[in-house]
Design a protein around this motif. Structure first.
Motif, PDB file in Angstrom:
ATOM      1  N   MET A  37       0.822  -1.204   0.000  1.00 30.26           N
ATOM      2  CA  MET A  37       0.000   0.000   0.000  1.00 30.26           C
ATOM      3  C   MET A  37       0.863   1.265   0.000  1.00 30.26           C
ATOM      4  O   MET A  37       0.532   2.257  -0.656  1.00 30.26           O
ATOM      5  N   ASN A 101      -8.018   3.562   2.695  1.00 29.73           N
ATOM      6  CA  ASN A 101      -7.625   3.116   1.363  1.00 29.73           C
ATOM      7  C   ASN A 101      -8.814   3.104   0.404  1.00 29.73           C
ATOM      8  O   ASN A 101      -8.650   3.335  -0.802  1.00 29.73           O
ATOM      9  N   THR A 104      -9.165   6.530  -0.988  1.00 29.27           N
ATOM     10  CA  THR A 104      -8.188   6.746  -2.059  1.00 29.27           C
ATOM     11  C   THR A 104      -8.645   6.082  -3.353  1.00 29.27           C
ATOM     12  O   THR A 104      -8.469   6.637  -4.443  1.00 29.27           O
ATOM     13  N   THR A 105      -9.252   4.919  -3.237  1.00 26.01           N
ATOM     14  CA  THR A 105      -9.687   4.160  -4.414  1.00 26.01           C
ATOM     15  C   THR A 105     -10.732   4.902  -5.227  1.00 26.01           C
ATOM     16  O   THR A 105     -10.694   4.901  -6.461  1.00 26.01           O
ATOM     17  N   SER A 113      -7.397  12.720  -1.736  1.00 30.15           N
ATOM     18  CA  SER A 113      -6.549  11.532  -1.859  1.00 30.15           C
ATOM     19  C   SER A 113      -5.318  11.637  -0.973  1.00 30.15           C
ATOM     20  O   SER A 113      -4.921  10.667  -0.313  1.00 30.15           O
ATOM     21  N   ARG A 117      -4.366   9.223   2.130  1.00 34.52           N
ATOM     22  CA  ARG A 117      -3.067   8.549   2.199  1.00 34.52           C
ATOM     23  C   ARG A 117      -2.379   8.840   3.529  1.00 34.52           C
ATOM     24  O   ARG A 117      -1.750   7.961   4.123  1.00 34.52           O
ATOM     25  N   ARG A 176      -7.325   2.024 -10.059  1.00 35.69           N
ATOM     26  CA  ARG A 176      -8.224   1.897  -8.913  1.00 35.69           C
ATOM     27  C   ARG A 176      -8.441   0.432  -8.528  1.00 35.69           C
ATOM     28  O   ARG A 176      -8.703   0.128  -7.355  1.00 35.69           O
ATOM     29  N   PHE A 179      -5.772  -0.576  -5.941  1.00 35.78           N
ATOM     30  CA  PHE A 179      -6.091  -0.136  -4.582  1.00 35.78           C
ATOM     31  C   PHE A 179      -7.278  -0.917  -4.016  1.00 35.78           C
ATOM     32  O   PHE A 179      -7.303  -1.261  -2.830  1.00 35.78           O
ATOM     33  N   THR A 183      -7.665  -3.270  -0.544  1.00 31.48           N
ATOM     34  CA  THR A 183      -8.760  -3.154   0.419  1.00 31.48           C
ATOM     35  C   THR A 183      -9.391  -4.517   0.677  1.00 31.48           C
ATOM     36  O   THR A 183      -9.709  -4.871   1.820  1.00 31.48           O
TER      37      THR A 183
END
Length: 399
Positions: A37, A101, A104-105, A113, A117, A176, A179, A183
């Protein structure tokens, strides 16, 4: 599910009479995710930049924001939560990591974002700070080193397979999905922790020391200095490995060298697991010496592909076992305050990563990539001298 037989005394101490192998490998899986990650955006800079309509330099801040969250939040968070039961704290941190996370995705906003992070890095630091001590608490004392070695397998596997796999997935489909995949893995790991992980007590209030006093425990400062110098030596070359290869006559490609490095790191974990309980100090001295030898070979054999491959294998073996070895030392020296002592480890690692980036960039403005193994040699020697200096307080024979 782990098979655990508990005696009354073991229940009170939170330790099992048998090694909880499955739980320890779940902890390793979490470590795998944390490494992947943190580093995955570096391999997806172009596609993320195009997808979000921003520059690659801005996307590069995704890694910096994650590291900054780890550095700033880990120690105070571990200090505030050391009275909590370990299983509840781990599950809460895993849930926070998964939610951050996920943001962020799906985020299309750069600022959001970066914030997500940072938050993910903060939860990552909490997890790194407690995994080692938690793994030892639920394991028999005679197998504490093996427990640490198992938990530590996640990091080198993350470097060897996690980041390249995420980069391929994000490049072949959409970034995406990479990420989202992480998850999903976090969700699986958290579910397994909830179902099978033995619980362990937090630290009693009357045994807790202030953070500054933990730093003053004999050996802690020396161990942190070893971590910083050793990881600075490693990360400067690892970060700028492309520049090193460009300055050689080797036909070795970057992705192949990093793959070799990652596989060798896994071998280093196996070796560490076999030796750490019986010969911790000798193992540490030997690892740093082999690390320096690998750097010498990278420098002297830079025109020979076989020499570079051998040096990369030796380098990977030493890096693979490094985390378990320094975590064992911190846990032993920290005693009842081992959770706080271990919370300094991800901070030291991330500060080394930050400094390595600056140092490497500065050196490459004046020299070619062959300066990288010289950095490895210099700081590796400093780390070796520190392990010798701290042999009575920081790196004792028994862990």
């Amino acid at each position: 599910m782990d098979t655990i037989t508990l005696a009354p005394s073991a229940v009170a101490a939170g330790k099992s009479q048998r090694l909880p192998v499955v739980t320890l490998f779940v902890f390793a899986l979490i470590g795998f995710v944390l490494v992947a990650m943190e580093t995955m955006p570096a391999g997806l800079l172009p596609v993320i930049a195009i997808g979000m309509g921003t520059s690659e330099g801005t996307v590069g801040l995704f890694v910096s924001a994650y590291a900054l969250g780890t550095v700033l939040v880990t120690i105070p968070a571990i200090t505030l939560t050391r009275g909590m039961r370990r299983k509840a704290l781990l599950l809460a941190a895993v849930l926070g990591l998964m939610l951050a996370n996920s943001v962020t995705t799906i985020s299309n906003d750069v600022i959001l974002s970066l914030v997500s992070r940072f938050v993910a890095g903060a939860f990552s630091g909490i997890i790194w700070g407690m995994l080692a001590a938690y793994g030892r608490k639920i394991s028999p004392p005679r197998q504490g080193g093996l427990a640490l070695a198992i938990v530590s397998t996640g990091a080198p596997v993350g470097f060897a397979l996690g980041t390249p796999l995420g980069t391929w997935l994000g490049s072949a489909f959409d970034w995406r999905w990479a990420f989202a995949g992480l998850t999903a893995v976090v969700l699986v790991a958290g579910t397994l922790v909830a179902l099978i992980a033995p619980d362990a007590q937090g630290q009693p209030g009357n045994s807790r020391l202030p953070v500054v006093r933990v730093l003053r425990i004999p050996g802690i400062a020396v161990i942190l200095a070893v971590i910083f110098t050793w990881m600075l030596a490693h990360n400067t070359t690892y970060t700028y490995i492309t520049a090193y290869l460009r300055a050689t006559s080797s036909t070795l490609t970057v992705d192949l060298q990093l793959f070799i490095f990652g596989i060798a790191s896994i071998a280093g974990i196996v070796l560490t697991g076999a030796l750490l309980d019986r010969h911790p100090r000798l193992l540490l001295h030997g690892s740093v010496i082999v690390f320096i030898s690998a750097a010498v070979m990278l420098l002297a054999g830079h025109n020979s592909t076989p020499a570079i491959v051998v040096a990369t294998v030796l380098w990977g073996i030493t890096f693979g076992g490094a985390s378990a070895q320094v975590q064992a030392a911190l846990t032993s020296a920290g005693g009842d305050n081992s959770d706080v002592a271990n919370s300094f480890l991800p901070v030291a690692f991330n500060v080394a990563i930050f400094v390595a980036g600056i140092l490497g960039a500065a050196l490459l403005t004046h020299f070619d990539g062959l300066v990288m193994p010289i950095v490895m040699i210099v700081f590796g020697l400093i780390a070796l001298l520190l392990t010798i200096y701290g042999r009575r307080t920081a790196f004792r024979i028994q862990i």
